[in-house]
Motif scaffolding. Structure first.
Motif, PDB file in Angstrom:
ATOM      1  N   ARG A 138       1.265  -1.322   0.500  1.00 54.93           N
ATOM      2  CA  ARG A 138      -0.322   0.164  -0.032  1.00 54.93           C
ATOM      3  C   ARG A 138       0.563   1.319  -0.013  1.00 54.93           C
ATOM      4  O   ARG A 138       1.794   0.706   0.318  1.00 54.93           O
ATOM      5  CB  ARG A 138      -0.684   0.083   1.200  1.00 54.93           C
ATOM      6  CG  ARG A 138      -2.189  -1.644   1.414  1.00 54.93           C
ATOM      7  CD  ARG A 138      -2.462  -1.185   2.885  1.00 54.93           C
ATOM      8  NE  ARG A 138      -1.161  -1.899   3.345  1.00 54.93           N
ATOM      9  CZ  ARG A 138      -1.533  -1.540   5.262  1.00 54.93           C
ATOM     10  NH1 ARG A 138      -2.644  -1.652   5.556  1.00 54.93           N
ATOM     11  NH2 ARG A 138      -0.255  -2.050   6.021  1.00 54.93           N
ATOM     12  N   GLN A 139       0.379   2.012  -0.238  1.00 54.60           N
ATOM     13  CA  GLN A 139       0.715   3.453  -0.523  1.00 54.60           C
ATOM     14  C   GLN A 139       1.935   3.923   1.322  1.00 54.60           C
ATOM     15  O   GLN A 139       2.983   4.522   1.148  1.00 54.60           O
ATOM     16  CB  GLN A 139       0.333   4.840  -1.794  1.00 54.60           C
ATOM     17  CG  GLN A 139       0.981   5.855  -0.753  1.00 54.60           C
ATOM     18  CD  GLN A 139       1.865   6.385  -1.723  1.00 54.60           C
ATOM     19  OE1 GLN A 139       1.736   5.416  -3.325  1.00 54.60           O
ATOM     20  NE2 GLN A 139       3.053   6.381  -1.991  1.00 54.60           N
ATOM     21  N   ARG A 140       0.545   3.042   1.905  1.00 58.27           N
ATOM     22  CA  ARG A 140       1.415   3.668   4.220  1.00 58.27           C
ATOM     23  C   ARG A 140       2.730   3.332   3.687  1.00 58.27           C
ATOM     24  O   ARG A 140       3.085   3.729   4.555  1.00 58.27           O
ATOM     25  CB  ARG A 140       0.119   4.291   4.741  1.00 58.27           C
ATOM     26  CG  ARG A 140      -0.117   2.118   5.046  1.00 58.27           C
ATOM     27  CD  ARG A 140      -1.456   2.031   5.458  1.00 58.27           C
ATOM     28  NE  ARG A 140      -0.848   2.630   6.892  1.00 58.27           N
ATOM     29  CZ  ARG A 140      -1.835   1.902   7.448  1.00 58.27           C
ATOM     30  NH1 ARG A 140      -2.959   1.310   7.567  1.00 58.27           N
ATOM     31  NH2 ARG A 140      -1.748   2.147   8.801  1.00 58.27           N
ATOM     32  N   ASP A 141       2.753   1.816   3.026  1.00 60.48           N
ATOM     33  CA  ASP A 141       4.016   0.769   3.668  1.00 60.48           C
ATOM     34  C   ASP A 141       5.225   1.554   2.478  1.00 60.48           C
ATOM     35  O   ASP A 141       6.242   1.508   3.412  1.00 60.48           O
ATOM     36  CB  ASP A 141       2.885  -0.528   3.190  1.00 60.48           C
ATOM     37  CG  ASP A 141       2.127  -0.946   3.723  1.00 60.48           C
ATOM     38  OD1 ASP A 141       2.037  -0.885   5.010  1.00 60.48           O
ATOM     39  OD2 ASP A 141       1.579  -1.049   2.379  1.00 60.48           O
ATOM     40  N   ILE A 142       4.933   2.300   2.047  1.00 55.67           N
ATOM     41  CA  ILE A 142       6.316   2.667   0.316  1.00 55.67           C
ATOM     42  C   ILE A 142       6.421   4.398   1.806  1.00 55.67           C
ATOM     43  O   ILE A 142       7.296   4.307   1.500  1.00 55.67           O
ATOM     44  CB  ILE A 142       5.837   2.920  -0.567  1.00 55.67           C
ATOM     45  CG1 ILE A 142       5.406   1.621  -1.476  1.00 55.67           C
ATOM     46  CG2 ILE A 142       6.342   3.670  -1.309  1.00 55.67           C
ATOM     47  CD1 ILE A 142       4.593   2.151  -2.723  1.00 55.67           C
ATOM     48  N   ASP A 143       5.445   4.320   1.401  1.00 52.78           N
ATOM     49  CA  ASP A 143       5.942   5.902   2.738  1.00 52.78           C
ATOM     50  C   ASP A 143       6.467   5.964   3.663  1.00 52.78           C
ATOM     51  O   ASP A 143       7.299   6.557   4.425  1.00 52.78           O
ATOM     52  CB  ASP A 143       4.452   6.798   2.952  1.00 52.78           C
ATOM     53  CG  ASP A 143       3.973   7.072   1.654  1.00 52.78           C
ATOM     54  OD1 ASP A 143       4.739   7.282   0.818  1.00 52.78           O
ATOM     55  OD2 ASP A 143       2.647   7.960   1.626  1.00 52.78           O
ATOM     56  N   ARG A 172      10.943  13.418  -4.278  1.00 44.57           N
ATOM     57  CA  ARG A 172      10.367  12.207  -4.474  1.00 44.57           C
ATOM     58  C   ARG A 172      11.878  11.957  -4.779  1.00 44.57           C
ATOM     59  O   ARG A 172      12.473  11.448  -5.665  1.00 44.57           O
ATOM     60  CB  ARG A 172       9.923  12.852  -5.919  1.00 44.57           C
ATOM     61  CG  ARG A 172      10.608  13.872  -7.196  1.00 44.57           C
ATOM     62  CD  ARG A 172      10.432  14.225  -8.479  1.00 44.57           C
ATOM     63  NE  ARG A 172      11.335  13.987  -9.349  1.00 44.57           N
ATOM     64  CZ  ARG A 172      11.667  13.651 -10.399  1.00 44.57           C
ATOM     65  NH1 ARG A 172      10.974  12.494 -10.393  1.00 44.57           N
ATOM     66  NH2 ARG A 172      12.807  14.156 -11.136  1.00 44.57           N
ATOM     67  N   GLY A 236       4.730   1.416  -7.569  1.00 43.76           N
ATOM     68  CA  GLY A 236       3.549   0.834  -6.798  1.00 43.76           C
ATOM     69  C   GLY A 236       3.164  -0.900  -6.843  1.00 43.76           C
ATOM     70  O   GLY A 236       2.511  -1.527  -6.786  1.00 43.76           O
ATOM     71  N   TYR A 237       4.235  -1.602  -7.131  1.00 43.67           N
ATOM     72  CA  TYR A 237       4.804  -2.765  -7.219  1.00 43.67           C
ATOM     73  C   TYR A 237       3.560  -3.609  -7.879  1.00 43.67           C
ATOM     74  O   TYR A 237       2.939  -4.680  -7.982  1.00 43.67           O
ATOM     75  CB  TYR A 237       4.248  -3.303  -5.991  1.00 43.67           C
ATOM     76  CG  TYR A 237       5.697  -3.267  -4.429  1.00 43.67           C
ATOM     77  CD1 TYR A 237       6.658  -3.730  -4.952  1.00 43.67           C
ATOM     78  CD2 TYR A 237       5.514  -1.375  -3.388  1.00 43.67           C
ATOM     79  CE1 TYR A 237       7.639  -3.252  -4.132  1.00 43.67           C
ATOM     80  CE2 TYR A 237       6.145  -0.895  -3.685  1.00 43.67           C
ATOM     81  CZ  TYR A 237       7.558  -2.146  -2.966  1.00 43.67           C
ATOM     82  OH  TYR A 237       8.480  -1.403  -2.500  1.00 43.67           O
ATOM     83  N   GLU A 241      -3.881  -0.440  -5.534  1.00 42.41           N
ATOM     84  CA  GLU A 241      -4.126   0.381  -3.775  1.00 42.41           C
ATOM     85  C   GLU A 241      -4.884  -0.287  -2.715  1.00 42.41           C
ATOM     86  O   GLU A 241      -6.103  -0.770  -3.429  1.00 42.41           O
ATOM     87  CB  GLU A 241      -4.334   1.626  -3.290  1.00 42.41           C
ATOM     88  CG  GLU A 241      -3.615   1.956  -2.123  1.00 42.41           C
ATOM     89  CD  GLU A 241      -3.138   2.360  -1.530  1.00 42.41           C
ATOM     90  OE1 GLU A 241      -3.214   2.577   0.007  1.00 42.41           O
ATOM     91  OE2 GLU A 241      -2.132   2.397  -2.669  1.00 42.41           O
ATOM     92  N   ASN A 242      -4.485  -1.514  -1.924  1.00 46.66           N
ATOM     93  CA  ASN A 242      -5.076  -2.082  -1.151  1.00 46.66           C
ATOM     94  C   ASN A 242      -6.015  -3.421  -1.331  1.00 46.66           C
ATOM     95  O   ASN A 242      -6.452  -4.080  -0.691  1.00 46.66           O
ATOM     96  CB  ASN A 242      -6.312  -1.048  -0.318  1.00 46.66           C
ATOM     97  CG  ASN A 242      -6.675  -1.552   1.058  1.00 46.66           C
ATOM     98  OD1 ASN A 242      -5.120  -2.054   1.962  1.00 46.66           O
ATOM     99  ND2 ASN A 242      -8.477  -2.371   1.947  1.00 46.66           N
TER     100      ASN A 242
END
Length: 316
Positions: A138-143, A172, A236-237, A241-242
């Motif tokens: 998820r984006q939160r995991d990357i962040d 970035r 984003g792999y 998302e999710n």
């Protein structure tokens, strides 16, 4: 406390041609045993000899796959035709080629991610999953890993990481490093790979990491792994998302063992906890003293025990 099984050599090695890629696959253990596919992390890290040793060689037919561009697969570091969907198609091709009806999926970190997406796409072909340090992409995991989490644990190293990036690009960092790694300037590629390896190595390994090991020479292997890692991260792999959590219903009947180190600073334990809430046939084992990597007495014991337990469960 369980330890790794004795060293073992493959009884078969394959190089499967897949479009412009050649996928390195090895088999070890018992050719008539319970099939298990080992999925390495990274993305881009490749399989290691000790990965064979998580499994009882009398009970398991162990299949280790070097994913596209990684390890001994060729061409090393190749990004064209290298997406999550491509890796899933490779796994199905390999399963068919080896005449395996169903297999256990065993993977950690990115290997757990790939294993989950693969199982959700092909649930009838999966007998169960053993997943270490699950990463949900998820984006939160990357962040968390780059910019709003781990940087608060290692602020000195994060400061050095950001100082290595031109000020206009600091908003970035992943995109900037990826542009360097895929550009024509060889020196810029090696510098970017060093910057990434120093930061990621610190978060992955923790206090035992020695950044001085990367100051003298950056090998082509380090460059190739960084290229693949950031290729997946900036895209984003290649997973919506999710999507992993949302698709858990497709594998809710499969037996799943989730193993996570409480001290994991790459993939916080919340990921495996969230999976356990969505997978009623799963068991979550949080290791109080373990970190991210598949090393240390506590983690090795948990992984070997999980593989032994799955062998008994699936055999019965």
């Amino acid at each position: 406390m369980k330890t790794l099984y004795p060293e073992i050599e493959p009884y078969a090695i394959h190089l499967f041609k897949r479009n412009r890629h050649h996928i390195h696959v090895e088999e070890c253990g018992n050719p008539s045993g319970l099939p298990v596919v080992f999925l390495h992390g990274g993305p881009g890290s490749g399989c290691k000899a000790y990965h064979r040793r998580f499994f009882d060689p009398e009970k398991y037919r162990v299949v280790l796959v070097d994913q596209r561009g990684a390890g001994r697969s060729l061409p090393q570091g190749k990004l064209v035709g290298n997406t999550t969907a491509d890796l899933i198609r490779d796994l199905e091709y390999i399963r068919h080629a080896l005449q395996i009806e169903r297999w256990l999926v065993f993977g950690g970190s990115w290997g757990a991610t790939l294993g989950l997406v693969y199982a959700q796409r092909h649930p009838p072909k999966i007998s169960g999953l053993v997943l270490r340090a699950a990463f949900l992409a998820r984006q939160r995991d990357i962040d968390w890993f780059v910019g709003s989490g781990a940087d608060r644990i290692y602020p000195e190293q994060w400061d050095r990481f950001m100082e290595s990036i031109p000020e206009p690009e600091r908003h970035r960092p992943l995109s900037y490093l990826y542009a360097c790694l895929t550009g024509d300037d060889e020196l810029a590629r090696r510098r970017a790979a060093r910057v990434w390896a120093q930061w990621s190595g610190q978060v992955i390994v923790g206090n035992e990491f020695e950044p001085s090991e990367l100051t003298e020479h950056v090998s082509s292997e380090i460059v190739n792994q960084a290229r693949i890692e950031l290729h997946y991260a900036v895209n984003g792999y290649f997973i919506p998302e999710n999507a992993i959590l949302e698709q858990c219903g497709r594998i809710r009947r499969l037996p799943v063992i989730l193993i996570h180190g409480r001290r994991d600073l790459v993939c916080p334990v919340e990921s495996s906890f969230s999976l356990s809430r969505r997978l009623p046939n799963s068991g979550l084992r949080v290791l109080p003293n373990a970190g991210h990597i598949a090393a240390g007495e506590e983690m090795i014991d948990a992984l070997v025990s999980a593989a032994d337990e799955m062998a008994e469960r699936l055999d019965s």
